[in-house]
Every structure is written in structure tokens, then in C-alpha cells.
Write a protein that holds these residues in place. Structure first.
Motif, short mmCIF file in Angstrom:
data_model
loop_
_atom_site.label_atom_id
_atom_site.label_comp_id
_atom_site.label_asym_id
_atom_site.label_seq_id
_atom_site.Cartn_x
_atom_site.Cartn_y
_atom_site.Cartn_z
N SER A 456 0.81 -1.22 0.00
CA SER A 456 0.00 0.00 0.00
C SER A 456 0.84 1.27 0.00
CB SER A 456 -0.94 0.01 1.22
OG SER A 456 -0.22 0.23 2.41
N PRO A 459 3.47 4.05 -4.53
CA PRO A 459 2.59 5.09 -5.07
C PRO A 459 1.65 4.62 -6.18
CG PRO A 459 4.87 5.43 -5.78
CD PRO A 459 4.89 4.39 -4.70
N ALA A 460 1.93 3.48 -6.81
CA ALA A 460 1.06 3.00 -7.88
C ALA A 460 -0.06 2.10 -7.38
CB ALA A 460 1.89 2.23 -8.92
N LEU A 462 -3.30 0.93 -5.36
CA LEU A 462 -4.51 1.39 -4.69
C LEU A 462 -4.95 0.39 -3.62
CD1 LEU A 462 -6.81 3.47 -4.55
CD2 LEU A 462 -8.02 2.11 -6.29
N ARG A 463 -5.06 -0.88 -4.01
CA ARG A 463 -5.42 -1.96 -3.07
C ARG A 463 -4.66 -3.22 -3.45
NH1 ARG A 463 -10.21 0.65 -3.79
NH2 ARG A 463 -10.71 -0.60 -5.64
N LEU A 484 -4.37 -1.13 -9.31
CA LEU A 484 -3.56 0.08 -9.47
C LEU A 484 -4.42 1.34 -9.36
CD1 LEU A 484 -1.32 -1.01 -12.47
CD2 LEU A 484 -0.65 -0.87 -10.07
N ARG A 485 -3.75 2.45 -9.06
CA ARG A 485 -4.41 3.74 -9.08
C ARG A 485 -4.79 4.10 -10.52
NH1 ARG A 485 -4.26 6.14 -4.27
NH2 ARG A 485 -2.80 5.31 -2.72
N PRO A 486 -5.80 4.95 -10.67
CA PRO A 486 -6.33 5.21 -12.02
C PRO A 486 -5.31 5.73 -13.02
CG PRO A 486 -7.84 6.03 -10.34
CD PRO A 486 -6.59 5.60 -9.63
N ASP A 487 -4.27 6.39 -12.53
CA ASP A 487 -3.30 6.99 -13.45
C ASP A 487 -2.14 6.04 -13.80
OD1 ASP A 487 -2.31 7.02 -10.88
OD2 ASP A 487 -1.21 8.91 -11.14
N ARG A 488 -2.21 4.79 -13.34
CA ARG A 488 -1.14 3.84 -13.63
C ARG A 488 -1.67 2.65 -14.42
NH1 ARG A 488 3.43 5.02 -10.48
NH2 ARG A 488 4.45 3.62 -11.98
N GLU A 520 -10.52 -5.01 -9.91
CA GLU A 520 -11.12 -4.94 -8.58
C GLU A 520 -10.80 -6.23 -7.83
OE1 GLU A 520 -12.54 -2.56 -6.96
OE2 GLU A 520 -12.70 -1.11 -8.62
#
Length: 550
Positions: A456, A459-460, A462-463, A484-488, A520
Motif C-alpha cells: 500500500s 505510489p502505484a 490502490l489496493r 492500481l491507481r487510475p493513473d497507472r 477490482e
């Protein structure tokens, strides 16, 4: 000490515990043998150079000096002393000195990264840490976030401000020291075990834990000790398998130990080490045994002569047992336990039929059953949790600072291991799986929570969710499912970057060897990760694709 009967029933029937009210591990494993000035205790084989030998008399003087030095630095009875060292004389000396002081030793794996170290040192409230030059930078980087840590000792190299040189303290210290008159039930040791639903838990053990371990060492090592025995393990002394399954019980009996741990296990080197030092007794993790099978005709290449080989951590199959009889000249005796209650089930080929795939039988001195969740013993052939009845000298006192987790570990008088097994009519235990999400990889028990916490922090990420995936060499590997986070975007390069992040921050044995990216994670209605669904997803992928990937 186990008797020398010719059958399991005879040995078990004659066994009696002898746990005195006053007992100190440091005195038992060192001072009790120091009257014989020439009695060998330790042979230290560094990766290069000639071996260095230590007698019990030398270790008594050195540990007394260190106990005096720690006292001069402010350490007192009950204080926690971190030991961040590989297999080496300084690690052994620090253990003995800490017990004599009445302190509580906190062994730490040298491959731990700064996050893993910070949590354990902060949680235990360690007052001092002994380390080497290689690991010192990790401590210096986290020291300011450890308010209880007052002193750091380094075994070699240059010492920055506030750091003490271990050799200088020994040189200045006095040989005379009066060990603390500890009770057998006084705390002596905290070993951290991986958590499945939270951070690692510190299993607090009393001085009596060593006495409780003795039958579990003597049994699988064919009624250890015998004249000429000499013990070694590649397992690190930071883990209970290296420390209390090998080093300390050997010294209780006055048996010398070989100290050597390569940066990476080399099976050819291991055979050479056994021959060169005439090792007679070995604790060898299952993964190491599997790697040693890759060496052709080892007995023709190396003149080793083993008397006993014990192995624990996962079940050995008939193939490995047959290899042991052919290549090593003996039957490898499996044993079972966990950090909280170790070496409670095992095999002893000298007096007992070894049944391939079985964990073995209850080690003399321990009452072990298969029970339901309420602590009711179950009939033979029924699956349930392996459980140990208290009181038992080998049983931990509590989880350090975690009374809720301690309470969950027990059902009435039974300590629940979380391992599912069935016992047959003859008393043999057969492993079936885990009750929780613990991962068993190369003999290490790894909880997913600490890895998910480390993931966690990338930086890339999300979960994430971590499971154990099957592996032919390690039994299981750590596999991470990552959202991943939306920008990765997923890529092999990003997977490698995330793997290195965990390896650097935690430890090499904990990083996810496989990463799979998902949109997800499967969740329950209450927001819990459905790990069973992820395990089924992994099984399905392996069935169709022949293995996992990024």
C-alpha cells in the motif's frame, strides 16, 4: 532428557519433566560447562578464512563482559535487547549475556528491511540493539522514530556518534558477573511470528522454553545427544528453528555447534561443510533438502558422516525420504511445531516406524490432540485443529502487548495451532491445511497483512491482497493481486518495481514472487477480501496456462 529405551512407548512412558523454580538460560547453556577450560562450544566458519573456535569458558568470560557493559549502558532486568546479527559468535554472546542480565532477547532477521525492523523494535520497546556494519545503516535510518532505543552496539567497522563498538565494550568489561536469579517462568525471549489479520505478533517465551524444547530436539535427532555429536543448521538464529532447535539445546547438553550461514544457500557448499567439519547432526529445512537432491552422488564427492537429520516446516514426501536413505545414509525425521509451541510432534526412526506424509506422533512430554473450535478432542480420523494442552514448559507466555490475540489462541486448556490435521488410530498426525491465510514458503510462515501494508505504500498501488500460490520447490510462494491507481497501467516493469519495493522494505523471503493486476478485488458484503476466490482464480489460471505470471 529422553531415556534410551528401545520403543516409543518405553521412552514416552518413562519421561518426566524437571523444571526447577529458579532457572536461567544463560547460566544453563554456558556457565554450567565452563569449568572445563578446553570444552569446545562453537566453531565459527565465515564465508572465507579459517574457522575460529570458542570454548564454553571463553564464552562465559565474554558474555559476562557484555552483561556488565549492557548494565553500564542502562539496561536492566526486563529490558528488551535486539539482536540483528547472522550466525556468528557475537550473536551467541549477546543471547547469553541478555539472559544472564535478566533481559529479554529480541532476535531480528538480518534480511529484514527498515519497515520490518521499525515495527518490531517499536512494538517490543527495545532499549538496545547489537548489530554489524552491514545492518547498521538500516538502524540509523529509523532510530529517531524509536523513542525507547537508547544504545546501538556494532560488532565491527567505524562507529558514528551515539554508536558503541562491541569489541571495545568487551575489552573494558569485567569477567566477573553475578547472573540474575530468574525464575523459570520469567520472560526471556520475544520471537515475532507473522500475523494473518494484522501486524506480526511477538511471542513472549519464558526461560523454561529451552527445557520445554529439549525432548522435541532429542526425539527427531535419534535420542540426541551421543558422544561425538556436532550440530549445524543453515536456518538463521533469528528464527526459533535455528535458535532453540539447534544452538541453545546443543549447549544445554554441552554439545558444540557450527556457526555458518551463507548469503544464499548452496547445496554443494552445504555438503562440503558437513564433510569438512565432520557435522553429525543437522536441522535442514525442507526447501534446503530439495535443493540438496540436485547434487549428484553427494557421498562420493564429500566424505560426510551424519547421525541425524531433522526437518520441519512442511511435509516431506516418500521421494525425499527415499533420497535421504540413499544419499545421506539415514532416515530424515520430520517434526512439527510453531513459534508459540514448538517441536511437539515428530518422528524418531530409531524407535518408531516413519510413515511417509505423516507429521509424526506426540513428542514425549507433550499432550497433543486434534480438537474442534471449542477445544473438545476429536476421535481418530476426524479433521480438526492440532492443539497442545497447558500447562506445558514449551508454551509461550503471551503475545507481547496483545492480550486479545493471546486469548484467541486458546480454547479452555488447549493452545490452538491453527493447523488442520487428523490423527489415526496409532497416534500419527496427518497434516491437512491451515485454518487461516498463513503462507508456508520455504519453511517461513508468512502472514499477508504486513506484505499488503508494504504494498500500500507504493505510489502505484490502490489496493492489494496476498495469498500463497503452490510451488514445487518452496511449497508455496507469495502471490499478490494488485489494483492500481487510475493513473497507472499494468506492465512487467511496474510489477518488478513493486516486487523490489517490498523486498527492500520488508525482507527477501516475503516479497511477492508473482504479481497479477486486477481491476477490482473480490470482496464480501462487509468489505473483507475473499481470499478463497483469489486462490481459486490462481488455481484456474495454472490449470489453463501452466503457471502464473505478471
Amino acid at each position: 532428557m529422553l531415556g534410551k529405551g528401545e520403543s516409543y512407548d518405553a521412552v514416552a512412558g518413562s519421561f518426566r519433566w524437571h523444571v526447577p523454580e529458579r532457572y536461567n538460560i544463560g547460566v544453563d547453556v554456558c556457565d554450567c560447562h565452563a569449568g572445563d577450560e578446553g570444552r569446545l562450544a562453537l566453531v565459527f566458519q565465515a564465508e572465507t578464512g579459517e574457522p575460529v573456535r570458542y570454548t564454553f569458558a571463553q564464552l562465559k568470560r565474554l558474555s559476562n563482559r557484555l552483561a556488565n557493559a549492557l548494565g553500564a549502558l542502562g539496561a536492566t532486568r526486563g529490558d528488551r535487547i535486539g539482536i540483528l546479527l547472522p550466525q556468528c559468535p557475537e550473536a551467541a554472546i549477546t543471547h547469553v549475556a541478555t539472559y544472564k542480565l535478566g533481559g529479554i532477547a529480541v532476535p531480528l532477521f538480518t534480511l529484514f528491511g527498515p519497515d520490518a525492523l521499525e515495527y518490531r523494535l517499536e512494538n517490543s520497546g527495545a532499549k538496545a540493539v547489537v548489530t554489524d556494519a552491514e545492518n547498521l545503516p538500516k538502524l540509523l535510518g529509523i532510530w529517531e522514530r524509536l523513542p525507547a532505543l537508547e544504545a546501538v552496539l556494532v560488532t565491527e567497522g567505524e562507529t558514528p556518534d551515539r554508536v558503541h563498538r562491541f569489541p571495545d565494550l568487551l575489552e573494558k568489561g569485567s569477567d566477573a558477573y553475578e547472573p540474575a536469579a530468574t525464575r523459570a517462568d520469567d520472560p526471556a525471549l520475544i520471537i515475532y511470528t507473522s500475523g494473518t489479520t494484522g501486524p506480526p505478533k511477538g511471542a513472549l517465551h519464558a526461560h523454561r522454553v529451552l527445557l520445554g524444547h529439549l525432548p522435541g530436539v532429542e526425539f527427531p535427532h535419534n535420542l540426541f545427544p551421543e558422544p561425538g555429536d556436532f550440530f549445524w543448521t543453515p536456518a538463521d538464529w533469528a528464527w526459533i528453528g535455528g535458535l532453540i532447535d539447534v544452538l541453545l539445546p546443543s549447549w544445554h547438553h554441552g554439545v558444540p555447534v557450527l556457526a555458518h550461514r551463507s548469503r544464499k544457500f548452496d547445496p554443494e557448499e552445504a555438503f562440503g561443510l558437513l564433510a569438512r567439519h565432520r557435522v553429525r547432526n543437522v536441522f535442514m529445512p525442507p526447501t534446503a533438502l530439495k535443493m540438496m537432491q540436485q547434487v549428484p552422488a553427494p557421498a562420493e564427492r564429500h566424505a560426510f558422516r551424519l547421525r541425524s537429520v531433522g526437518s520441519g516446516g512442511e511435509t516431506l514426501g516418500e521421494q525425499t525420504l527415499a533420497w535421504g536413505r540413499e544419499a545421506l545414509g539415514l532416515t530424515v525425521n520430520e517434526f512439527y511445531g510453531q513459534t508459540e509451541v514448538n517441536l511437539i510432534v515428530g518422528n524418531c526412526s530409531r524407535i518408531l516406524e516413519v510413515r511417509p506424509g505423516s507429521m509424526g506422533v506426540a513428542v514425549p512430554g507433550h499432550t497433543v490432540e486434534v480438537v474442534d473450535d471449542q477445544g473438545n478432542p476429536l476421535p481418530p480420523g476426524t479433521r480438526g485443529q492440532v492443539a497442545v494442552r497447558r500447562p506445558d514448559p514449551v508454551m509461550f507466555l503471551e503475545y507481547w502487548g496483545n492480550p486479545e490475540a493471546t486469548a484467541r489462541k486458546f480454547a479452555r486448556e488447549w493452545c490452538l495451532t491453527g493447523d488442520i490435521a487428523a490423527r489415526d488410530e496409532d497416534g500419527y498426525f496427518w497434516y491437512k491445511g491451515r485454518e487461516d491465510d498463513l503462507i508456508n514458503s520455504a519453511g517461513y510462515r508468512i502472514g499477508p497483512s504486513e506484505i499488503e501494508e508494504s504494498l500500500s505504500r507504493h505510489p502505484a498501488v490502490l489496493r492489494s491482497a496476498v495469498i500463497g500460490a503452490p510451488d514445487p520447490l518452496r511449497n508455496e510462494i507469495v502471490k499478490a493481486y494488485v489494483v492500481l491507481r487510475p493513473d497507472r497501467s499494468p506492465s512487467r516493469e511496474l510489477a518488478a518495481e513493486i516486487q523490489e519495493h517490498v523486498k527492500r522494505r520488508l525482507a527477501a523471503h516475503e516479497y511477492p514472487r508473482e504479481i497479477e493486476f486486477l481491476a477490482e478485488l473480490p470482496m464480501t458484503a462487509t468489505g473483507k477480501i475473499k481470499r478463497d476466490t483469489l486462490r481459486e482464480l490462481d488455481r484456474a489460471k495454472r490449470r489453463t496456462a501452466g503457471g502464473g505470471s505478471h
